[in-house]
Design a protein around this motif. Structure first.
Motif, PDB file in Angstrom:
ATOM      1  N   LEU A 224      22.993  40.280  52.934  1.00 29.28           N
ATOM      2  CA  LEU A 224      23.577  40.719  54.201  1.00 29.28           C
ATOM      3  C   LEU A 224      25.082  40.900  54.109  1.00 29.28           C
ATOM      4  N   GLN A 225      25.737  40.102  53.261  1.00 22.52           N
ATOM      5  CA  GLN A 225      27.197  40.170  53.160  1.00 22.52           C
ATOM      6  C   GLN A 225      27.673  41.237  52.176  1.00 22.52           C
ATOM      7  N   ALA A 226      26.749  41.904  51.497  1.00 17.47           N
ATOM      8  CA  ALA A 226      27.129  42.881  50.476  1.00 17.47           C
ATOM      9  C   ALA A 226      27.339  44.258  51.086  1.00 17.47           C
ATOM     10  N   SER A 227      28.326  44.965  50.561  1.00 16.90           N
ATOM     11  CA  SER A 227      28.571  46.352  50.946  1.00 16.90           C
ATOM     12  C   SER A 227      28.503  47.223  49.700  1.00 16.90           C
ATOM     13  N   THR A 228      27.752  48.306  49.791  1.00 17.20           N
ATOM     14  CA  THR A 228      27.768  49.299  48.716  1.00 17.20           C
ATOM     15  C   THR A 228      28.554  50.535  49.132  1.00 17.20           C
ATOM     16  N   SER A 229      29.174  50.482  50.307  1.00 21.81           N
ATOM     17  CA  SER A 229      29.999  51.588  50.778  1.00 21.81           C
ATOM     18  C   SER A 229      31.374  51.501  50.117  1.00 21.81           C
ATOM     19  N   MET A 230      31.690  52.489  49.303  1.00 19.72           N
ATOM     20  CA  MET A 230      32.954  52.550  48.568  1.00 19.72           C
ATOM     21  C   MET A 230      33.138  51.320  47.674  1.00 19.72           C
ATOM     22  N   ALA A 231      32.035  50.792  47.174  1.00 21.24           N
ATOM     23  CA  ALA A 231      32.079  49.634  46.285  1.00 21.24           C
ATOM     24  C   ALA A 231      32.041  50.094  44.832  1.00 21.24           C
ATOM     25  N   GLY A 232      32.242  49.139  43.936  1.00 24.51           N
ATOM     26  CA  GLY A 232      31.974  49.362  42.526  1.00 24.51           C
ATOM     27  C   GLY A 232      30.582  48.838  42.232  1.00 24.51           C
ATOM     28  N   VAL A 233      29.714  49.685  41.694  1.00 25.78           N
ATOM     29  CA  VAL A 233      28.333  49.303  41.412  1.00 25.78           C
ATOM     30  C   VAL A 233      28.003  49.702  39.980  1.00 25.78           C
ATOM     31  N   THR A 234      27.488  48.753  39.193  1.00 28.75           N
ATOM     32  CA  THR A 234      27.133  49.084  37.812  1.00 28.75           C
ATOM     33  C   THR A 234      26.095  48.096  37.302  1.00 28.75           C
ATOM     34  N   VAL A 235      25.538  48.415  36.134  1.00 26.77           N
ATOM     35  CA  VAL A 235      24.592  47.535  35.449  1.00 26.77           C
ATOM     36  C   VAL A 235      25.206  47.089  34.130  1.00 26.77           C
ATOM     37  N   LEU A 236      25.098  45.804  33.855  1.00 28.34           N
ATOM     38  CA  LEU A 236      25.551  45.234  32.584  1.00 28.34           C
ATOM     39  C   LEU A 236      24.502  44.232  32.121  1.00 28.34           C
ATOM     40  N   ASP A 237      24.002  44.420  30.914  1.00 34.68           N
ATOM     41  CA  ASP A 237      23.001  43.517  30.338  1.00 34.68           C
ATOM     42  C   ASP A 237      21.820  43.321  31.285  1.00 34.68           C
ATOM     43  N   ASN A 238      21.384  44.424  31.852  1.00 34.40           N
ATOM     44  CA  ASN A 238      20.201  44.461  32.728  1.00 34.40           C
ATOM     45  C   ASN A 238      20.383  43.645  34.006  1.00 34.40           C
ATOM     46  N   LYS A 239      21.615  43.496  34.455  1.00 32.82           N
ATOM     47  CA  LYS A 239      21.907  42.878  35.743  1.00 32.82           C
ATOM     48  C   LYS A 239      22.754  43.841  36.567  1.00 32.82           C
ATOM     49  N   LEU A 240      22.494  43.872  37.872  1.00 28.12           N
ATOM     50  CA  LEU A 240      23.190  44.772  38.782  1.00 28.12           C
ATOM     51  C   LEU A 240      24.366  44.044  39.429  1.00 28.12           C
ATOM     52  N   TYR A 241      25.537  44.654  39.374  1.00 22.35           N
ATOM     53  CA  TYR A 241      26.749  44.052  39.944  1.00 22.35           C
ATOM     54  C   TYR A 241      27.303  44.936  41.057  1.00 22.35           C
ATOM     55  N   ILE A 242      27.782  44.284  42.118  1.00 24.30           N
ATOM     56  CA  ILE A 242      28.438  44.973  43.232  1.00 24.30           C
ATOM     57  C   ILE A 242      29.782  44.290  43.466  1.00 24.30           C
ATOM     58  N   VAL A 243      30.851  45.061  43.377  1.00 24.72           N
ATOM     59  CA  VAL A 243      32.209  44.532  43.538  1.00 24.72           C
ATOM     60  C   VAL A 243      32.935  45.346  44.595  1.00 24.72           C
ATOM     61  N   GLY A 244      33.559  44.649  45.542  1.00 25.34           N
ATOM     62  CA  GLY A 244      34.370  45.330  46.547  1.00 25.34           C
ATOM     63  C   GLY A 244      33.538  46.007  47.613  1.00 25.34           C
ATOM     64  N   GLY A 245      34.034  47.154  48.076  1.00 25.86           N
ATOM     65  CA  GLY A 245      33.390  47.857  49.174  1.00 25.86           C
ATOM     66  C   GLY A 245      34.137  47.632  50.482  1.00 25.86           C
ATOM     67  N   VAL A 246      33.659  48.297  51.533  1.00 25.29           N
ATOM     68  CA  VAL A 246      34.339  48.226  52.826  1.00 25.29           C
ATOM     69  C   VAL A 246      33.322  47.985  53.941  1.00 25.29           C
ATOM     70  N   HIS A 247      33.857  47.519  55.080  1.00 24.78           N
ATOM     71  CA  HIS A 247      33.075  47.464  56.308  1.00 24.78           C
ATOM     72  C   HIS A 247      34.023  47.743  57.465  1.00 24.78           C
ATOM     73  N   GLY A 248      33.471  48.176  58.573  1.00 25.45           N
ATOM     74  CA  GLY A 248      34.289  48.456  59.754  1.00 25.45           C
ATOM     75  C   GLY A 248      34.945  49.817  59.714  1.00 25.45           C
ATOM     76  N   LEU A 249      35.392  50.254  60.876  1.00 26.23           N
ATOM     77  CA  LEU A 249      36.007  51.578  60.998  1.00 26.23           C
ATOM     78  C   LEU A 249      37.329  51.685  60.261  1.00 26.23           C
ATOM     79  N   HIS A 250      37.986  50.548  60.044  1.00 27.26           N
ATOM     80  CA  HIS A 250      39.304  50.566  59.421  1.00 27.26           C
ATOM     81  C   HIS A 250      39.246  50.233  57.937  1.00 27.26           C
ATOM     82  N   LYS A 251      38.076  50.380  57.357  1.00 27.60           N
ATOM     83  CA  LYS A 251      37.894  50.154  55.928  1.00 27.60           C
ATOM     84  C   LYS A 251      38.415  48.791  55.496  1.00 27.60           C
ATOM     85  N   GLN A 252      37.931  47.768  56.160  1.00 29.06           N
ATOM     86  CA  GLN A 252      38.288  46.416  55.754  1.00 29.06           C
ATOM     87  C   GLN A 252      37.560  46.084  54.452  1.00 29.06           C
ATOM     88  N   VAL A 253      38.295  45.568  53.483  1.00 29.06           N
ATOM     89  CA  VAL A 253      37.717  45.317  52.170  1.00 29.06           C
ATOM     90  C   VAL A 253      36.778  44.119  52.228  1.00 29.06           C
TER      91      VAL A 253
END
Length: 479
Positions: A224-253
């Motif tokens: 629930l706390q994860a954002s994939t909007s404007m996030a960094g998303v990649t796979v490393l060693d068969n694991k999925l990573y999500i870094v950063g992203g935004v929420h809200g109208l003002h692009k809060q990180v």
């Protein structure tokens, strides 16, 4: 054998070693020469270079055996051409290898325990040599290459099965068939879903394409706390990573960063970069994540941070030559490349040189284009994909840069790019999968051309989509 001369780009270095690995420094190892006799050929090399680069020589000079004091060593079980390949790779070259070269290189990599050469061989696996790589690696016990070649064969089994059954022993066939092939996985751009908000929770799913049934199936729900909007998303060693992203109208990180482990079918948290960022590029290589550029409080950045999976810590790396957000990045030959685009004509490709912690300009492409681009790495080629002329922007043009020859080639024709399908291209074996809402289209990379192979169901999500490959356990795919 042909070779491409370049510096070692994988972070390994032949200048500067761990003191624990240099027991003979005081006795003149630093400047001493050693003659290695392989067959009828004599090679004269610095002992220090060999000790730093090769586990065989490191163990030899730790052992205290009489060979430590000899000026000449015979390697009777090897062949000269294989040792030439070893030396080339240890000096940072990326040689192209034919069939005979491959066999002798694998023999040397196994006997001399040259990890760099094993890694280079893995990078060279393709449809033409994978069976040879697999069988020879089994013969000499080069297990990393053995597994990598088997997985490549499994991913290309539709094309290779007949040849596999004709040329490989039953136990090797069984091992290939025991592996789980990589599947095409996608996730849409979603903001966080906290504070009891559940309206959009049902669509916050990571899905995979069941190629047999031509249908998309849910793999897992996003935290629930994860954002994939404007996030960094990649796979490393068969694991999925999500870094950063935004929420809200003002692009809060979004500060929280996540890792999905397919083996456990579970999500976990990882630490956040020191510099919070969104609209970044995230690349995974050799146990590290690279968070490249991005924005913070609407300011575009040039900073780069590296996350070590083993230590769980982020560290700053060399800044990019200039600020960039949403840059096209890819991996090829275990090297990281990033496109820095200068509208409207120029694309510069930089490579990150880890052992020197610097970004080095590789090449510049000047082409008339409208907007946007992505980049895909396959074997030793980089494919830069851009929109066509402004009056035909729903079609893509593609240029190929060869890391071996240093030459650009324009691929013939236009590629349909309805709603950005080629901008999500990912490689599986010698195929490339592209995606939009209408269709999933697989291309076969043949030489330097992309040939449409088959069309499957599109991904039923609007907006931006992240795509990648994962190996899923059978238990997950049977749910």
């Amino acid at each position: 054998m042909s070779a491409l001369s370049s510096e070692a780009e994988d972070g390994s270095s032949c200048d500067g070693a761990d003191e624990r690995d240099l027991p003979c420094r005081a006795s003149g190892l630093v400047s001493a020469k050693l003659t290695i006799v392989v067959g009828d050929t004599h090679f004269s090399e610095e002992k220090m270079f060999l000790v730093q680069s090769c586990d065989y020589f490191r163990a030899l000079y730790r052992s205290g055996m009489k060979e430590c004091r000899q000026e000449q060593i015979h390697l009777r079980s090897l062949r000269a051409r294989g040792f030439v390949i070893v030396l080339a790779v240890l000096r940072g070259e990326k040689p192209a290898l034919d069939g005979d070269d491959i066999v002798e290189a694998i023999e040397c990599a196994a006997f001399l325990q040259v990890a760099l050469l094993a890694k280079h061989l893995i990078n060279l696996i393709d449809s033409d040599n994978c069976l040879l790589m697999y069988h020879t690696a089994a013969t000499f016990g080069l297990m990393d290459l053995y597994h990598a070649a088997a997985l490549f064969i499994r991913n290309m089994y539709t094309d290779l099965e007949a040849e596999v059954r004709k040329s490989l022993p039953s136990e090797m066939i069984s091992y290939v068939e025991s592996l789980t092939p990589s599947v095409f996985v996608a996730v849409g751009a979603h903001v966080t879903c906290g504070g009891g908000e559940t309206v959009h929770a049902a669509s916050r799913t990571v899905c995979y394409l069941d190629e047999t049934g031509n249908n998309w199936k849910v793999l897992t729900d996003l935290p629930l706390q994860a954002s994939t909007s404007m996030a960094g998303v990649t796979v490393l060693d068969n694991k999925l990573y999500i870094v950063g992203g935004v929420h809200g109208l003002h692009k809060q990180v979004v500060e929280a960063c996540f890792c999905y482990d397919v083996e456990d079918n579970s999500w976990g948290r990882i630490s956040s970069p020191a510099q919070l960022r969104y609209n970044l590029s995230l690349v995974g290589l050799d146990g590290r994540l690279y968070a490249i550029g991005g924005e913070y409080e609407r300011t575009v950045m040039s900073s780069v941070e590296v996350y070590d999976v083993k230590t769980g810590k982020w560290e700053f790396a060399a800044h990019l030559p200039r600020p960039v957000a949403g840059a096209a990045c890819t991996k090829a030959m275990s090297r990281i490349f990033v496109c820095l685009w200068r509208p409207m004509e120029t694309t510069e490709i930089y490579e990150y040189i880890s052992r020197k912690d610097e970004w080095r300009l590789v090449t510049t492409l000047i082409r008339h284009q409208s907007y946007g681009h992505s980049m895909v790495g396959h074997r030793d080629n980089l494919y830069v994909i851009r929109n066509g002329p402004s009056d035909d922007f729903l079609r893509c043009l593609m240029d190929c840069y060869s890391l071996s020859s240093g030459q650009w080639t324009s691929l013939p024709g236009h590629f349909a790019n309805s709603k950005g399908s080629l901008f999500t291209a990912v490689v599986k074996g010698d195929s490339v999968f592209t995606l939009n809402r209408s269709m999933t289209l697989e291309y076969v990379v043949d030489g330097k051309t992309w040939k449409p192979r088959r069309q499957m169901k599109g991904f039923p999500r609007s907006g931006s989509v992240w795509t990648f490959m994962l190996q899923l356990p059978d238990a997950l795919m049977l749910q």
